[in-house]
Design an enzyme around this catalytic site. Structure first.
Site, short mmCIF file in Angstrom:
data_model
loop_
_atom_site.label_atom_id
_atom_site.label_comp_id
_atom_site.label_asym_id
_atom_site.label_seq_id
_atom_site.Cartn_x
_atom_site.Cartn_y
_atom_site.Cartn_z
CG ASP A 412 -1.93 1.03 1.27
OD1 ASP A 412 -2.29 1.51 0.19
OD2 ASP A 412 -2.41 1.38 2.37
CD GLU A 415 -0.16 5.52 -3.91
OE1 GLU A 415 0.23 5.84 -2.79
OE2 GLU A 415 -0.82 4.50 -4.14
CG ASP A 487 -7.99 4.54 0.11
OD1 ASP A 487 -7.87 3.29 0.13
OD2 ASP A 487 -7.23 5.31 0.72
C1 GLC Z 1 -4.81 3.19 2.68
C2 GLC Z 1 -5.27 1.97 1.88
C3 GLC Z 1 -6.39 1.29 2.61
C4 GLC Z 1 -5.93 0.89 3.99
C5 GLC Z 1 -5.45 2.13 4.76
C6 GLC Z 1 -4.87 1.79 6.10
O1 GLC Z 1 -5.79 4.15 2.71
O2 GLC Z 1 -5.61 2.32 0.59
O3 GLC Z 1 -6.85 0.18 1.88
O4 GLC Z 1 -6.96 0.27 4.68
O5 GLC Z 1 -4.47 2.81 4.00
O6 GLC Z 1 -3.79 0.96 5.97
#
Ligand code: GLC
Length: 802
Positions: A412, A415, A487
Site C-alpha cells: 500500500d 505511489e 480508496d
Molecule cells: C490506505 C489503503 C487502505 C488501507 C489504509 C490503512 O488508505 O488504501 O486500503 O486500509 O491505508 O492501511
C-alpha cells in the site's frame, strides 16, 4: 504615391523578416531526413534536429525512439523483450523510406519526417499528425497523431471516465487519492498503453516513459489530432498492429510480460477491514464465517497488526502469538494477508531501519542525506526499489511474516504517499545503475516495490505461490502483483466506476483486479452493500474492505433476507471455481483478462460504448454481466450479436437487442452466451475444501462449434511449472450435437471423479451415445442432465433428439 507604397512595403517586409529571424523557435520538431543506417531489425535516422530509431520486435510490434541529443542507455522496467527478427523489405525514394514486415508497412516521409503504420493490405492504422509529428518544448516531448473521424480509444489502465476515452485527456502521476471523485485523474497507477479502434481496424500503442506523462485523445485539439507526451525523457513508443483487441492484448503482454498464476485461494472471497484487531477479533471473524456458512478464503490484517506501524513487526499486545493465530486460521481454511507500507520508521534499533541506513538502501537527496517523509509511522525513510540490492534486501525482510505463516502481501501507499504529498524532485534513485531523479522514478516506485515483495516472498515460501497486491504500479507490474483500485467510496456510481476501472486494467495487462466491495470510505446502504457483494462474485479480485471508523459490513451485518442473497452469490462464486481458475490460467497464457469489456469482443459495435451499456462486461468466455445500481429494479441492457440466455431463468434472447430487464437485488442481470461450456463444482466453504467430486459442465445450446480449455493443478504450488497440472479441451458442436472431452494432458490427477452435463436450451434429448453406451438423460426442472464417470481419457457423446 506608388513609390511610397512600394517603399513602405519593402520596409515592412524587411522588418518582419528581421523580426522572424530574431524570434527563437519555441518548439523543435524532428525536422527533415538527413541520412540513415539499417540492420536486420533497426533503422537509425539522422534528422535535422533529432535522432530517430525504428526497431522490429515482432512482425506486428514496432518500436519508435527519438531524442534531440544522444540516445542514453536503453533501459526499461516495463519491457522484457529485445528487438528480433528481420525487416522483410526496405525501400527508399526521394520522398520516403518504407519498411515492411510480414504484417505491417511503415512509411517514413522525409520532409519533414512523419511516420505512418499500415497493415499489409495497405490500410492506414495510425499516422503522425501532418503538422507536428514528434515535437519538443525544452525537455518535454510530445508525439502528435492524426485523429481518425470514427476513432475510439480504450485502455490506459486505471483511469476514470468512459470506456471510450475519445475527447478525454489524462495525466500519469501515481497519486494517493482517498475517496476519489468519479472523474479524478490521475489515480494510483500508470499504464501508458492504449488502443485505437477505427474503420474495422485496431492497433495498440505503449509509450514507455515513466516521467509524468499525458494523453490527449482529441480533447482540446479541435478534434483533429491526439497526442501523448512526457515532461522529460525519450519519445519511446511501441506500436502494435495485430488486428484485433485480443491480439493487441497478446502482443502487449508479450512485450511487458503476463500476470502470474495466482494461488487458487485468492480467487475465493476475501474479507478485509482497517483493521481487524486484536487476535481474538480475527479468530471470531473466521469462526463466524464458518458458522454462518458464508464461504471465505482470506482474512486481511491492516496496519494495526504492526507495532507502532513498523513494517515487518507484530503488535506485542494485539498479536502476541502470530504463528499460533495464523495456524489456527489455517486449520479453518483461511489464508492471511498483511499490509506492507514502504515508509520505514526512523528509529534506531528497528532492524529494517538500521539495515537500510547501514547499506545505503534508502532514497537520498543529492548530498547523500536520506529523504525523510511523514507517513503512518511518523518520520520515515523509503527504500530505493530501483536499486537491485535494496530490492533484494527488501524481499528478505518478509521472513518476519512468512515464518509466521503469512501468505499474502498487500503493498500500500506506494505511489509513494506521504502526508503533504509533494516529494522533492531532486531526490535521486539508482535506476538499476542508470541513476535518475525521482521525477523518472516516481511512477515506477510502486511497481518495483511489488517486484521486491514478489521475488522475496517467492523465495521464502518454499514453492508456494504468494499473493502480492499493490495500489500503485507501472506498465508491466502485472508480472509481480495484482492490483486493487484504492480508496473508493460507498456509492452506486463508484461501484459502476469500479467495473470500468477493472475492465480497463484488464485490457492494460492486469487480468486480476478488483475494487473494495462495499466502498472503502463512507457507509453503503444495505441494498448497495448487497448489490456490491453480488457483483463482486463476478469480479476477478473479490474483496470486501472498509475504512477505519466505518460500520462493520461483513455479510451477517445485513438483515436475514439480504444475507441470503449475499450467501447465494458467494456460493455461486465458489461453484464457478473450475471455470474461474481455468480463466485465470488462460490470462497467464494470452494476457486475456478475466473481466472483459465488451470492446474486446465487439470493438466495432457502436452500442457497447454508449453510456447505458459501457459497464457491461464478459466474465470469462461466456458470462455477460450487466451491473445494475442498488436502486435499479429494472435495467436497460444491450445484448450484442448472437443468442443469450438469462442465467437465472434460462430464458433465451436473440442478440443485437436492447430492452429493459428486471434487475432486483436477488437477481443480478447475468447472461450466458450461446454455445457456452461452463465447468462448475458444488459450493465449498473455502477453495481447498474437498468438493463432492462431481464436475458440473453446463452446456448452452448454440449454432456452431465452441470450446473451453479446462485447467487444474494443486492451486498453491509452483509444481505446475513442471507440468504437474492438467488441461483438457471441452468441445461442443451444435451442428453435430456432440460434446467431447480431449484427453487430460499433464501430470496432475484431476480432483473430479464424476461428471454431470447440464443441458440448457436444448430440445428434448431422448438418449445420449457415449461410445457404445446409451444414457437416457435425467430431467431436473427444465434442464436435462447426463451423468457419467469423469475419465482421464478422451471421450465424446452424441445427443439424439426425441
Ligand atoms: C490506505 C489503503 C487502505 C488501507 C489504509 C490503512 O488508505 O488504501 O486500503 O486500509 O491505508 O492501511
Amino acid at each position: 504615391m506608388r513609390k511610397i507604397f512600394y517603399f513602405s512595403f519593402i520596409i515592412l517586409l524587411f522588418l518582419s523578416m528581421h523580426l522572424f529571424a530574431q524570434t527563437p523557435r519555441l518548439s523543435t520538431q524532428l525536422g527533415d531526413y538527413k541520412s540513415h543506417q539499417i540492420t536486420d531489425n533497426e533503422l537509425s535516422i539522422a534528422a535535422e534536429n533529432a535522432m530517430l530509431k525504428i526497431y522490429l520486435y515482432q512482425d506486428d510490434i514496432i518500436r519508435i525512439r527519438a531524442v534531440k541529443n544522444a540516445f542514453k542507455n536503453d533501459h526499461s522496467f516495463a519491457v522484457i523483450q529485445k528487438p528480433m527478427g528481420k525487416f522483410k523489405e526496405f525501400t527508399e525514394t526521394a520522398e520516403m523510406l518504407t519498411l515492411k514486415t510480414q504484417k505491417l508497412i511503415i512509411q517514413i516521409k522525409k520532409k519533414p519526417i512523419r511516420i505512418s503504420f499500415l497493415n499489409n493490405s495497405g490500410i492506414e492504422l495510425n499516422s503522425d499528425d501532418a503538422d507536428f509529428g514528434i515535437t519538443w518544448q525544452g525537455n518535454e516531448v510530445t508525439c502528435y497523431k492524426k485523429l481518425f473521424k470514427d476513432e475510439k480509444f480504450i485502455g490506459l489502465g486505471e483511469k476514470t471516465g468512459p470506456l471510450n476515452r475519445r475527447s478525454m485527456s489524462y495525466e500519469n502521476w501515481n497519486s494517493d487519492v482517498p475517496a476519489y471523485s468519479l472523474d479524478k485523474d490521475p489515480l494510483y497507477a500508470t499504464i501508458p498503453f492504449y488502443m485505437g479502434i477505427h474503420q474495422n481496424s485496431v492497433y495498440g500503442l505503449f509509450f514507455d516513459n515513466s516521467f509524468k506523462s499525458n494523453f490527449v485523445f482529441g480533447a482540446s485539439t479541435d478534434e483533429t489530432m491526439m497526442s501523448f507526451g512526457a515532461v522529460d525523457g525519450e519519445m519511446n513508443y511501441y506500436f502494435m498492429g495485430s488486428g484485433s483487441v485480443s491480439e493487441v492484448i497478446k502482443s502487449y503482454t508479450w512485450l511487458c510480460g503476463r500476470a502470474q498464476l495466482p494461488p487458487k485461494w485468492s480467487l475465493g472471497f476475501q474479507q478485509c477491514r482497517w483493521s481487524y484487531y486484536p487476535d481474538k477479533e480475527v479468530l471470531n471473524l473466521a469462526k463466524t464465517f464458518r458458522e454462518k456458512k458464508f464461504p471465505c478464503d482470506v482474512i486481511y490484517l491492516d496496519i494495526h497488526h504492526m507495532n507502532n506501524y513498523k513494517v515487518f513487526t507484530f503488535h506485542p499486545e494485539y498479536f502476541p502469538e502470530p504463528a499460533e493465530l495464523i495456524n489456527e486460521l489455517k486449520q479453518m481454511g483461511f489464508h492471511v494477508v498483511v499490509i506492507v507500507d514502504p515508509g520505514l520508521k526512523v528509529e534506531e534499533g528497528y532492524t529494517a531501519y538500521d539495515q537500510g541506513v547501514k547499506n545505503n538502501y534508502f532514497i537520498k537527496y543529492p548530498n547523500g542525506k536520506e529523504y525523510t517523509g511523514d507517513v503512518w509511522p511518523g518520520r520515515s525513510h523509503f527504500t530505493d526499489y530501483t536499486n537491485p540490492k535494496a530490492r533484494e534486501w527488501w524481499g528478505t525482510l518478509f521472513d518476519a511474516y512468512t515464518k509466521n505463516g503469512v501468505e499474502g502481501f498487500w503493498n500500500d501507499m506506494n505511489e509513494p504517499a506521504v502526508w503533504g504529498q509533494k516529494i522533492p524532485d531532486l531526490l535521486e534513485m539508482d535506476f538499476e545503475g542508470n541513476k535518475s531523479t525521482i521525477r523518472e522514478g516516481h511512477n515506477i516506485f510502486g511497481m518495483q516495490m511489488s517486484r521486491g515483495t514478489f521475488d522475496g516472498t517467492k523465495k521464502l515460501m518454499n514453492n508456494k505461490r504468494p499473493l502480492v497486491i499493490t495500489r500503485a504500479t507501472y506498465a508491466g507490474g502485472q508480472r509481480f502483483s495484482t492490483i486493487w483500485t484504492g480508496d473508493n467510496a460507498a456509492n452506486d456510481d463508484h461501484m459502476l466506476l469500479g467495473v470500468r476501472l477493472v475492465n480497463s486494467l484488464g485490457i492494460s495487462g492486469f487480468p486480476f483486479a478488483g475494487p473494495d466491495v462495499g466502498g472503502f470510505i463512507g457507509e453503503p446502504s444495505s441494498e448497495l452493500l448487497t448489490r456490491w457483494y453480488t457483483l463482486g462474485a463476478f469480479t476477478p479480485f473479490y474483496r470486501c474492505h472498509s475504512a477505519y471508523g466505518e460500520r462493520y459490513r461483513e455479510p451477517w451485518t445485513l438483515n436475514k433476507d439480504l444475507q441470503d442473497i449475499v450467501r447465494k452469490y458467494i456460493n455461486l462464486r465458489y461453484e464457478m471455481l473450475p471455470y474461474l481458475y481455468s480463466t485465470a490460467f488462460q490470462s497467464t497464457q494470452t494476457g486475456m483478462p478475466m473481466s472483459r469489456t465488451l470492446a474486446i469482443q465487439y470493438p466495432f459495435d457502436e452500442k457497447i460504448y454508449q453510456n447505458d451499456f459501457q459497464n457491461q462486461f464478459m466474465f470469462g468466455d461466456y458470462f455477460l454481466v450487466a451491473p445494475a445500481k442498488s436502486t435499479q429494479d429494472v435495467l436497460k441492457i444491450y445484448l450484442p450479436e448472437g443468442s443469450w440466455y438469462r442465467y437465472s431463468s434460462d430464458e433465451k434472447f436473440s442478440g443485437n437487442y436492447t430492452d429493459y430487464f428486471p434487475s432486483p437485488l436477488n437477481d443480478l442481470p447475468v447472461f450466458v452466451k450461446e454455445g457456452a461450456i461452463i465447468p462448475m463444482q458444488n459450493t465449498v466453504q473455502y477453495s481447498q475444501e474437498e468438493n463432492d467430486g462431481w464436475l458440473y459442465v453446463h452446456v448452452y445450446n448454440g449454432g456452431s462449434k465452441t470450446s473451453f480449455s479446462m485447467y487444474e493443478d494443486d492451486g498453491i504450488s509452483y509444481d505446475f511449472e513442471k507440468s504437474v497440472s492438467c488441461t483438457r479441451n471441452i468441445e461442443f458442436d451444435a451442428i453435430k450435437k456432440s460434446i467431447s472431452f480431449s484427453k487430460q494432458e499433464g501430470k496432475f490427477v484431476s480432483k473430479f471423479k464424476n461428471l454431470k452435463i447440464i443441458l440448457h436450451g436444448f430440445e428434448k434429448i431422448a438418449k445420449v451415445k457415449l461410445g457404445s453406451i446409451e444414457i437416457v438423460p435425467a430431467n431436473l426442472e427444465n434442464k436435462q442432465i447426463i451423468e457419467t464417470e469423469y475419465k482421464n481419457e478422451a471421450f465424446s457423446m452424441i445427443l439424439f433428439k426425441e
